[in-house]
Design a protein around this motif. Structure first.
Motif, PDB file in Angstrom:
ATOM      1  N   LEU A 284       1.895   7.345   1.210  1.00  0.00           N
ATOM      2  CA  LEU A 284       1.858   6.038   0.917  1.00  0.00           C
ATOM      3  C   LEU A 284       1.876   4.639   2.062  1.00  0.00           C
ATOM      4  CD1 LEU A 284       5.324   6.399  -2.080  1.00  0.00           C
ATOM      5  CD2 LEU A 284       3.035   5.722  -2.015  1.00  0.00           C
ATOM      6  N   THR A 285       2.529   5.359   2.925  1.00  0.00           N
ATOM      7  CA  THR A 285       2.595   4.187   3.925  1.00  0.00           C
ATOM      8  C   THR A 285       1.119   4.023   4.345  1.00  0.00           C
ATOM      9  OG1 THR A 285       4.619   5.135   5.201  1.00  0.00           O
ATOM     10  CG2 THR A 285       3.213   4.242   6.924  1.00  0.00           C
ATOM     11  N   TYR A 286       0.476   5.287   4.754  1.00  0.00           N
ATOM     12  CA  TYR A 286      -0.817   5.496   5.087  1.00  0.00           C
ATOM     13  C   TYR A 286      -1.771   5.051   4.625  1.00  0.00           C
ATOM     14  CZ  TYR A 286       1.034   6.621   9.418  1.00  0.00           C
ATOM     15  OH  TYR A 286       1.410   6.468  11.213  1.00  0.00           O
ATOM     16  N   THR A 287      -1.881   5.020   2.835  1.00  0.00           N
ATOM     17  CA  THR A 287      -2.767   4.345   2.229  1.00  0.00           C
ATOM     18  C   THR A 287      -2.823   3.102   2.060  1.00  0.00           C
ATOM     19  OG1 THR A 287      -1.728   6.306   0.434  1.00  0.00           O
ATOM     20  CG2 THR A 287      -2.906   4.265  -0.119  1.00  0.00           C
ATOM     21  N   ALA A 288      -1.454   2.533   1.711  1.00  0.00           N
ATOM     22  CA  ALA A 288      -1.628   0.986   2.391  1.00  0.00           C
ATOM     23  C   ALA A 288      -1.616   0.383   3.712  1.00  0.00           C
ATOM     24  CB  ALA A 288       0.022  -0.164   1.874  1.00  0.00           C
ATOM     25  N   VAL A 341      13.601  -1.824   5.247  1.00  0.00           N
ATOM     26  CA  VAL A 341      13.420  -3.296   5.787  1.00  0.00           C
ATOM     27  C   VAL A 341      10.590  -2.875   5.600  1.00  0.00           C
ATOM     28  CG1 VAL A 341      12.962  -4.377   7.689  1.00  0.00           C
ATOM     29  CG2 VAL A 341      14.931  -3.476   7.342  1.00  0.00           C
ATOM     30  N   GLY A 342      11.061  -2.027   6.868  1.00  0.00           N
ATOM     31  CA  GLY A 342       9.784  -1.994   6.554  1.00  0.00           C
ATOM     32  C   GLY A 342       8.713  -1.915   5.068  1.00  0.00           C
ATOM     33  N   ALA A 343       9.434  -1.146   4.005  1.00  0.00           N
ATOM     34  CA  ALA A 343       8.777  -1.317   3.285  1.00  0.00           C
ATOM     35  C   ALA A 343       8.909  -2.571   2.314  1.00  0.00           C
ATOM     36  CB  ALA A 343      10.178  -0.096   1.908  1.00  0.00           C
ATOM     37  N   GLY A 430     -12.479  -8.892  -4.910  1.00  0.00           N
ATOM     38  CA  GLY A 430     -12.722  -7.637  -4.798  1.00  0.00           C
ATOM     39  C   GLY A 430     -11.534  -7.325  -3.787  1.00  0.00           C
ATOM     40  N   LEU A 431     -11.182  -7.930  -3.294  1.00  0.00           N
ATOM     41  CA  LEU A 431      -9.797  -8.321  -1.901  1.00  0.00           C
ATOM     42  C   LEU A 431      -8.810  -8.662  -2.416  1.00  0.00           C
ATOM     43  CD1 LEU A 431      -8.188  -7.596   0.397  1.00  0.00           C
ATOM     44  CD2 LEU A 431      -9.343 -10.494   0.574  1.00  0.00           C
ATOM     45  N   HIS A 432      -8.351  -9.509  -3.633  1.00  0.00           N
ATOM     46  CA  HIS A 432      -7.743  -9.305  -4.442  1.00  0.00           C
ATOM     47  C   HIS A 432      -7.077  -8.106  -5.426  1.00  0.00           C
ATOM     48  CE1 HIS A 432      -8.441 -14.514  -3.989  1.00  0.00           C
ATOM     49  NE2 HIS A 432      -7.942 -13.662  -2.859  1.00  0.00           N
ATOM     50  N   ARG A 433      -8.621  -7.981  -5.959  1.00  0.00           N
ATOM     51  CA  ARG A 433      -8.163  -6.783  -7.086  1.00  0.00           C
ATOM     52  C   ARG A 433      -7.923  -5.441  -6.228  1.00  0.00           C
ATOM     53  NH1 ARG A 433     -13.334  -7.957  -8.623  1.00  0.00           N
ATOM     54  NH2 ARG A 433     -14.336  -6.459  -7.401  1.00  0.00           N
ATOM     55  N   LEU A 434      -8.253  -4.876  -5.023  1.00  0.00           N
ATOM     56  CA  LEU A 434      -7.115  -3.787  -4.024  1.00  0.00           C
ATOM     57  C   LEU A 434      -6.255  -4.424  -4.372  1.00  0.00           C
ATOM     58  CD1 LEU A 434      -8.026  -2.309  -2.436  1.00  0.00           C
ATOM     59  CD2 LEU A 434      -8.380  -3.606  -0.557  1.00  0.00           C
ATOM     60  N   ALA A 435      -5.432  -5.823  -3.819  1.00  0.00           N
ATOM     61  CA  ALA A 435      -3.836  -6.082  -3.463  1.00  0.00           C
ATOM     62  C   ALA A 435      -3.140  -5.813  -4.568  1.00  0.00           C
ATOM     63  CB  ALA A 435      -3.661  -7.440  -3.244  1.00  0.00           C
ATOM     64  N   TRP A 436      -3.077  -5.492  -5.822  1.00  0.00           N
ATOM     65  CA  TRP A 436      -2.751  -5.514  -6.701  1.00  0.00           C
ATOM     66  C   TRP A 436      -2.258  -4.017  -6.719  1.00  0.00           C
ATOM     67  CZ3 TRP A 436       0.027  -9.399  -9.430  1.00  0.00           C
ATOM     68  CH2 TRP A 436       0.079 -10.406  -9.408  1.00  0.00           C
ATOM     69  N   PRO A 437      -3.270  -2.841  -6.761  1.00  0.00           N
ATOM     70  CA  PRO A 437      -2.982  -1.708  -6.325  1.00  0.00           C
ATOM     71  C   PRO A 437      -2.009  -1.003  -5.701  1.00  0.00           C
ATOM     72  CG  PRO A 437      -4.742  -1.293  -5.975  1.00  0.00           C
ATOM     73  CD  PRO A 437      -4.830  -2.557  -6.645  1.00  0.00           C
ATOM     74  N   LEU A 438      -2.315  -2.228  -4.352  1.00  0.00           N
ATOM     75  CA  LEU A 438      -1.899  -1.553  -2.769  1.00  0.00           C
ATOM     76  C   LEU A 438      -0.183  -2.219  -3.142  1.00  0.00           C
ATOM     77  CD1 LEU A 438      -4.332  -2.600  -0.415  1.00  0.00           C
ATOM     78  CD2 LEU A 438      -3.554  -0.018  -0.872  1.00  0.00           C
ATOM     79  N   LEU A 439       0.118  -3.357  -3.821  1.00  0.00           N
ATOM     80  CA  LEU A 439       1.497  -3.819  -4.155  1.00  0.00           C
ATOM     81  C   LEU A 439       2.626  -3.035  -4.777  1.00  0.00           C
ATOM     82  CD1 LEU A 439       3.467  -6.360  -3.966  1.00  0.00           C
ATOM     83  CD2 LEU A 439       2.277  -7.200  -6.052  1.00  0.00           C
ATOM     84  N   GLY A 440       1.872  -1.701  -5.286  1.00  0.00           N
ATOM     85  CA  GLY A 440       2.163  -0.933  -6.673  1.00  0.00           C
ATOM     86  C   GLY A 440       3.100  -0.096  -5.523  1.00  0.00           C
ATOM     87  N   VAL A 441       1.657   0.735  -4.647  1.00  0.00           N
ATOM     88  CA  VAL A 441       2.131   1.037  -3.411  1.00  0.00           C
ATOM     89  C   VAL A 441       3.152   1.115  -2.967  1.00  0.00           C
ATOM     90  CG1 VAL A 441       1.532   2.541  -1.591  1.00  0.00           C
ATOM     91  CG2 VAL A 441      -0.457   2.350  -3.785  1.00  0.00           C
ATOM     92  N   THR A 443       5.636  -1.096  -3.418  1.00  0.00           N
ATOM     93  CA  THR A 443       6.970  -0.945  -4.481  1.00  0.00           C
ATOM     94  C   THR A 443       7.229   0.157  -4.677  1.00  0.00           C
ATOM     95  OG1 THR A 443       6.208  -2.717  -5.882  1.00  0.00           O
ATOM     96  CG2 THR A 443       7.650  -1.597  -6.601  1.00  0.00           C
ATOM     97  N   VAL A 444       6.773   1.362  -4.806  1.00  0.00           N
ATOM     98  CA  VAL A 444       6.846   2.775  -4.845  1.00  0.00           C
ATOM     99  C   VAL A 444       7.699   3.427  -4.094  1.00  0.00           C
ATOM    100  CG1 VAL A 444       6.245   5.326  -5.387  1.00  0.00           C
ATOM    101  CG2 VAL A 444       5.171   3.041  -6.944  1.00  0.00           C
ATOM    102  N   PHE A 445       7.098   3.209  -2.714  1.00  0.00           N
ATOM    103  CA  PHE A 445       7.904   3.184  -1.269  1.00  0.00           C
ATOM    104  C   PHE A 445       8.591   2.826  -0.905  1.00  0.00           C
ATOM    105  CE2 PHE A 445       7.746   2.620   3.393  1.00  0.00           C
ATOM    106  CZ  PHE A 445       7.663   3.737   3.740  1.00  0.00           C
ATOM    107  N   LEU A 446       9.398   1.296  -1.361  1.00  0.00           N
ATOM    108  CA  LEU A 446       9.806   0.974  -1.156  1.00  0.00           C
ATOM    109  C   LEU A 446      11.302   1.127  -2.058  1.00  0.00           C
ATOM    110  CD1 LEU A 446      12.395  -1.341  -0.543  1.00  0.00           C
ATOM    111  CD2 LEU A 446      11.829  -2.345  -2.184  1.00  0.00           C
ATOM    112  N   LEU A 447      11.362   2.238  -3.377  1.00  0.00           N
ATOM    113  CA  LEU A 447      12.157   2.567  -4.016  1.00  0.00           C
ATOM    114  C   LEU A 447      12.680   4.096  -3.363  1.00  0.00           C
ATOM    115  CD1 LEU A 447      10.334   1.970  -7.661  1.00  0.00           C
ATOM    116  CD2 LEU A 447      12.164   1.141  -6.842  1.00  0.00           C
ATOM    117  N   VAL A 448      11.549   4.783  -2.917  1.00  0.00           N
ATOM    118  CA  VAL A 448      11.060   6.216  -2.208  1.00  0.00           C
ATOM    119  C   VAL A 448      12.632   6.555  -1.514  1.00  0.00           C
ATOM    120  CG1 VAL A 448      10.376   8.484  -1.371  1.00  0.00           C
ATOM    121  CG2 VAL A 448       9.526   7.331  -3.421  1.00  0.00           C
TER     122      VAL A 448
END
Length: 478
Positions: A284-288, A341-343, A430-441, A443-448
């Motif tokens: 998750l870290t390096y996807t973002a 904090v990083g998440a 395109g940058l905005h479309r990319l930002a939404w799935p990254l925000l999901g990634v 959020t999952v990282f924060l929960l983990v």
């Protein structure tokens, strides 16, 4: 001292009492080969695409080619390091880096460059598991179990190169053309060979040799390639591509668990849930992280209309803040606070991408770039420290190689996302479309991170929950 850590010294020359500082130079230089190639390419994708009349969906293979090769190369090289010692693999890998640099410099068309990047991926796979193996052998020799300071040094040096990489790449492109971002690997390779030959310890290989497991390698590479092909060009009519990836992945797992000498030693995961969570966080870290690096660099040039040198300079705040955060927190062995904090910072950074427009002022670009740095400074190093505490010491090379595999799987997902959302150009939409799935990634990282209670023990106990029968701190852990 075991056979893998026995050194040839001058007669009567005592070993140093602390960590052998001579190892730092080859370790650092070898470890920066991958980040310098990653960061320089970030500002070269647009010029290379223009030179070969190739859209971002094709130049994305320059990113994917390197990380596919590295994802395959890391675990097998990690196992070879465990068997043959770090010196042999380090020297072979850095030799391949020089050859790949030469091929890229002379490349006549785009797909030769992709081959060059794949060779770079294989070549740079040796330095990290070799460094982790050296850290373990030095800890065994000196009796000092925590490598926090050395790991922080390596991380800061990698981030420093990430700072210099985009700016250096931009300068090379403006002065001599994009070919020079490949040519620079030739002197770097020679320097690694000299330092490695001088300072890395000679070791006696283990009695058994690691199996090649070509079938396992082909299944792993084929499964990954199928998923990347589909993610870069998703379509309902291509449903069979991810199905083939799933079938290949299932066959791969079955083979590796039943093979005595597997290509990817999945047994390092057995009964070690905290280590599995660390690998998930790394993915998750390096996807973002890589989506930021490649996505923003392309948007700076294609969407915002800046030059390659200007784009390289605008990536600097991201890496500078990452270095500052690492320097301030790197020697602290506790990891849970860093990750949480990083998440949170990662979530804020992904949200900030939605603020960028074609007409956005430069101060906003600098601010967003700086905001994306702290998660990179906190998360990557914290995952390394967690792995060092959680992995079986006898399989540390394989475990470290697998950590890098998950890192590069994240890079593959990021390159596929860039190809998908940028399509024929790195536009603001395109940058905005990319930002939404990254925000999901994020959020999952924060929960983990928030839900993993085992992280509270990392850095607080000399003996952590190791797999049954492992050795840690000079004691048997059961």
């Amino acid at each position: 001292m075991n056979r893998l850590t026995r050194r040839r010294r001058r007669p009567g020359a005592p070993p140093p009492e602390g960590f052998d500082r001579r190892l730092l130079a080859p370790m650092i230089l070898g470890s920066v080969l991958n980040p310098i190639n990653s960061s320089m390419l970030a500002v070269a994708l647009i010029p290379i695409g223009r030179a070969f009349d190739a859209p971002p969906s094709q130049t994305a293979w320059l990113v994917a080619g390197l990380y596919l090769a590295t994802a395959v190369g890391q675990p097998v090289v990690g196992r070879l390091v465990d068997t043959f010692g770090p010196r042999r693999l380090y020297l072979a890998g850095t030799t391949l880096v020089g050859l790949a640099g030469l091929l890229g410099t002379l490349a006549p068309h785009l797909w030769v460059l992709v081959v060059s990047r794949a060779l770079l991926g294989f070549g740079t796979s040796a330095a990290y598991p070799a460094s982790m193996s050296l850290l373990r052998s030095e800890a065994d020799r000196t009796g000092r179990q925590s490598p926090s300071g050395v790991l922080a040094t390596l991380s800061i040096c990698n981030q420093t190169i990430s700072v210099a990489g985009p700016a250096l790449g931009g300068l090379l492109i403006s002065a001599a053309g994009w070919h020079w971002i490949f040519a620079i690997n030739i002197p770097l390779s020679l320097a690694c060979l000299v330092l490695g030959a001088l300072w890395l310890p000679r070791t006696v290989p283990q009695a058994r040799t690691a199996g090649t497991d070509v079938v396992g390698m082909l299944l792993f590479a084929g499964s990954l390639t199928a998923f990347v092909l589909f993610l870069m060009h998703p379509a309902a009519g291509r449903w069979y591509v991810p199905v083939l990836g799933l079938v290949g992945g299932a066959a791969f797992v079955r083979r590796e668990l039943g093979d005595r000498e597997p290509f990817l030693d999945l047994r390092v995961l057995g009964g070690n849930t905290p280590l599995l969570a660390t690998y998930a966080r790394q993915l998750l870290t390096y996807t973002a992280s890589y989506a930021y690096l490649y996505g923003l660099s392309q948007w700076f040039q294609d969407g915002r209309g800046l030059s390659a040198p200007q784009a390289g300079l605008l990536v600097l705040p991201m890496s500078v803040t990452a270095i500052c955060v690492t320097a301030l927190t790197g020697r602290r062995r506790q990891v849970r606070g860093k990750l949480v904090v990083g998440a949170v910072a990662q979530c804020l950074g992904c949200g900030a991408l939605l603020l960028l427009r074609d007409e956005s002022p430069l101060w906003l670009l600098v601010l967003v770039s700086a905001l994306l740095g702290p998660p990179q400074g906190l998360n990557g190093l914290a995952n390394q420290n967690a792995l060092y505490a959680q992995a079986d010491p006898a399989r540390l090379g394989a475990s470290a190689g697998l950590l890098r595999t998950f890192m590069y799987l994240g890079a593959l997902l990021a390159s596929a996302a860039s190809a998908l959302f940028f399509g024929e150009g790195a536009t603001s939409a395109g940058l905005h479309r990319l930002a939404w799935p990254l925000l999901g990634v994020a959020t999952v990282f924060l929960l983990v991170c928030a839900g993993d209670r085992s992280l509270a023990r990392v850095g607080r106990e000399e003996t952590v929950n190791k797999p049954s029968g492992s050795v840690w701190g000079g004691r048997q852990v059961r």
